[in-house]
Design a protein around this motif. Structure first.
Motif, short mmCIF file in Angstrom:
data_model
loop_
_atom_site.label_atom_id
_atom_site.label_comp_id
_atom_site.label_asym_id
_atom_site.label_seq_id
_atom_site.Cartn_x
_atom_site.Cartn_y
_atom_site.Cartn_z
N LEU A 177 0.20 3.77 -3.07
CA LEU A 177 0.70 3.44 -4.41
C LEU A 177 -0.45 3.15 -5.35
O LEU A 177 -1.41 2.45 -4.98
CB LEU A 177 1.63 2.23 -4.34
CG LEU A 177 2.86 2.33 -3.46
CD1 LEU A 177 3.61 1.01 -3.45
CD2 LEU A 177 3.78 3.45 -3.93
N LYS A 178 -0.34 3.64 -6.57
CA LYS A 178 -1.32 3.27 -7.59
C LYS A 178 -1.04 1.84 -8.04
O LYS A 178 0.08 1.34 -7.92
CB LYS A 178 -1.26 4.24 -8.77
CG LYS A 178 -1.68 5.66 -8.39
CD LYS A 178 -1.65 6.59 -9.60
CE LYS A 178 -2.12 8.00 -9.21
NZ LYS A 178 -2.09 8.92 -10.37
N ALA A 179 -2.07 1.20 -8.58
CA ALA A 179 -1.99 -0.23 -8.89
C ALA A 179 -0.81 -0.61 -9.78
O ALA A 179 -0.10 -1.58 -9.47
CB ALA A 179 -3.30 -0.70 -9.51
N ARG B 252 8.09 6.82 -9.64
CA ARG B 252 8.39 5.61 -10.39
C ARG B 252 9.60 4.91 -9.78
O ARG B 252 10.33 5.47 -8.97
CB ARG B 252 8.69 5.91 -11.85
CG ARG B 252 9.89 6.82 -12.07
CD ARG B 252 10.17 6.97 -13.56
NE ARG B 252 11.21 7.96 -13.82
CZ ARG B 252 11.69 8.20 -15.02
NH1 ARG B 252 11.24 7.55 -16.08
NH2 ARG B 252 12.62 9.11 -15.20
N GLN C 274 2.88 8.18 -0.23
CA GLN C 274 1.45 8.16 -0.42
C GLN C 274 1.03 6.78 -0.93
O GLN C 274 1.86 5.98 -1.35
CB GLN C 274 1.02 9.24 -1.42
CG GLN C 274 1.16 10.66 -0.89
CD GLN C 274 0.66 11.69 -1.87
OE1 GLN C 274 0.52 11.41 -3.06
NE2 GLN C 274 0.38 12.89 -1.38
N ARG D 88 0.83 -1.21 0.00
CA ARG D 88 0.00 0.00 0.00
C ARG D 88 0.86 1.26 0.00
O ARG D 88 0.56 2.23 -0.69
CB ARG D 88 -0.92 0.00 1.21
CG ARG D 88 -1.90 -1.17 1.24
CD ARG D 88 -2.96 -0.98 2.34
NE ARG D 88 -3.81 -2.17 2.42
CZ ARG D 88 -3.63 -3.16 3.29
NH1 ARG D 88 -2.63 -3.09 4.16
NH2 ARG D 88 -4.45 -4.20 3.30
N HIS D 89 1.91 1.25 0.82
CA HIS D 89 2.82 2.39 0.93
C HIS D 89 4.24 1.85 0.96
O HIS D 89 4.49 0.71 1.37
CB HIS D 89 2.57 3.19 2.21
CG HIS D 89 1.15 3.61 2.42
ND1 HIS D 89 0.67 4.83 2.00
CD2 HIS D 89 0.11 2.96 3.01
CE1 HIS D 89 -0.62 4.92 2.32
NE2 HIS D 89 -0.99 3.80 2.92
N THR E 157 5.67 11.54 -2.27
CA THR E 157 5.03 11.04 -3.48
C THR E 157 6.05 10.31 -4.34
O THR E 157 7.02 10.92 -4.80
CB THR E 157 4.39 12.19 -4.29
OG1 THR E 157 3.43 12.86 -3.47
CG2 THR E 157 3.73 11.67 -5.54
#
Length: 290
Positions: A234-236, A288, A232, A217-218, A285
């Motif tokens: 994480l996006k999928a 990548r 923050q 998740r983080h 944030t």
């Protein structure tokens, strides 16, 4: 040379270094790949050492032009509408082999090569100075008639030309510059080079995560000065990338960030880019993987 090879890294700087024996290379926005030309095939490895040949098969086919026992270092890049597109390279890297073949049909990959680590006549060249390795690389590509999609990145010792590259090539997907000392050898795993990028990001080491390793998740990251912060959510797509690396790491212990948040510590060499403007706060944030 044993697979996988440890690749040299770069330290981010805020201003363009100037001095004697400095060489400036264009920094393209892609995925770091070492290309191994074996006797019968070509293999591609990531910076972390994973075999990703199956999703960069078009580059593996192109690499068959090289003589056996050559190992190159470079970036896998993808052009979309005439511009280097990191998102397209990232999509390729995260694909299944079947989907990667479909993507290659739409946007073939290119290999921006900047170093030669092994040569059939000279063996391991990592102990050579940069200028000699660069000359060998250019001679190799010329001798075997190697052209696109494999191509050497431009390099110069002219600081004014380097500034021009930095100023005018961003719209073409050029991320910035990499600066190397001409007399320097190739030291894998060390941040011996310097990089000047347009994006206001900094590199951070992943030291842990929250949630399951299969779907973090983080991320817990170590920033300058040794501070540990949580990212923050994480996006999928990014979580899927990270999970592949975390699941192979040995289990860690419970730990706490500088602000006191718990996370599962893990010992990896995974690096990420984080927005520099967020590092002053409790949550950062992640943009990548590096």
């Amino acid at each position: 040379m044993d697979w996988p090879v440890s690749v040299a890294l770069a330290q981010a700087v805020q201003t363009l270094p100037i001095g004697a024996d400095l060489h400036y290379e264009i920094k393209v926005d892609g995925h770091r790949l070492a290309m191994w030309r074996d006797k019968e095939t070509v293999r591609l490895q990531t910076r972390s050492g994973r075999d990703v040949t199956s999703v960069w098969m078009d580059l593996a086919v192109a690499g068959m032009q090289l003589p056996a026992e050559v190992i190159l270092d470079g970036e896998g890049i993808v052009y979309v509408d005439g511009r280097i597109d990191f998102g397209a390279a990232q999509s390729r890297a995260n694909s299944t082999p079947a989907r990667a073949r479909r993507l290659a049909g739409l946007h073939p990959a290119h290999y921006a090569v900047f170093d030669v680590l092994h040569h059939p006549e000279h063996g391991d060249t990592r102990g050579w100075p940069y200028v000699r390795r660069r000359e060998l690389l250019e001679h190799l590509l010329e001798e075997y008639g190697i052209g696109p999609p494999i191509q050497a990145v431009p390099t110069t010792t002219d600081v004014d030309l380097a500034r021009t590259w930095y100023d005018v090539l961003q719209d073409q997907g050029v991320e910035g510059l990499v600066i190397k000392v001409g007399s320097s050898t190739y030291r894998g795993g060390t941040r011996q080079w310097r990089k000047l990028r347009h994006a206001e990001t900094v590199d951070a080491k992943v030291v842990g995560f929250t949630g399951p390793a299969a779907r973090p998740r983080h991320l817990a990251v170590r920033l300058s000065g040794g501070r540990i912060r949580l990212s923050q959510a994480l996006k999928a797509p990014l979580a899927a990338q990270v999970s592949q690396l975390l699941q192979g790491a040995p289990p860690g212990r419970r730990a706490w960030t500088t602000a006191g948040e718990p996370y599962d510590a893990v010992d990896t060499d995974v690096m990420v880019e984080v927005l520099s403007g967020t590092t002053r706060h409790a949550v950062v944030t992640v943009t990548r993987l590096r």
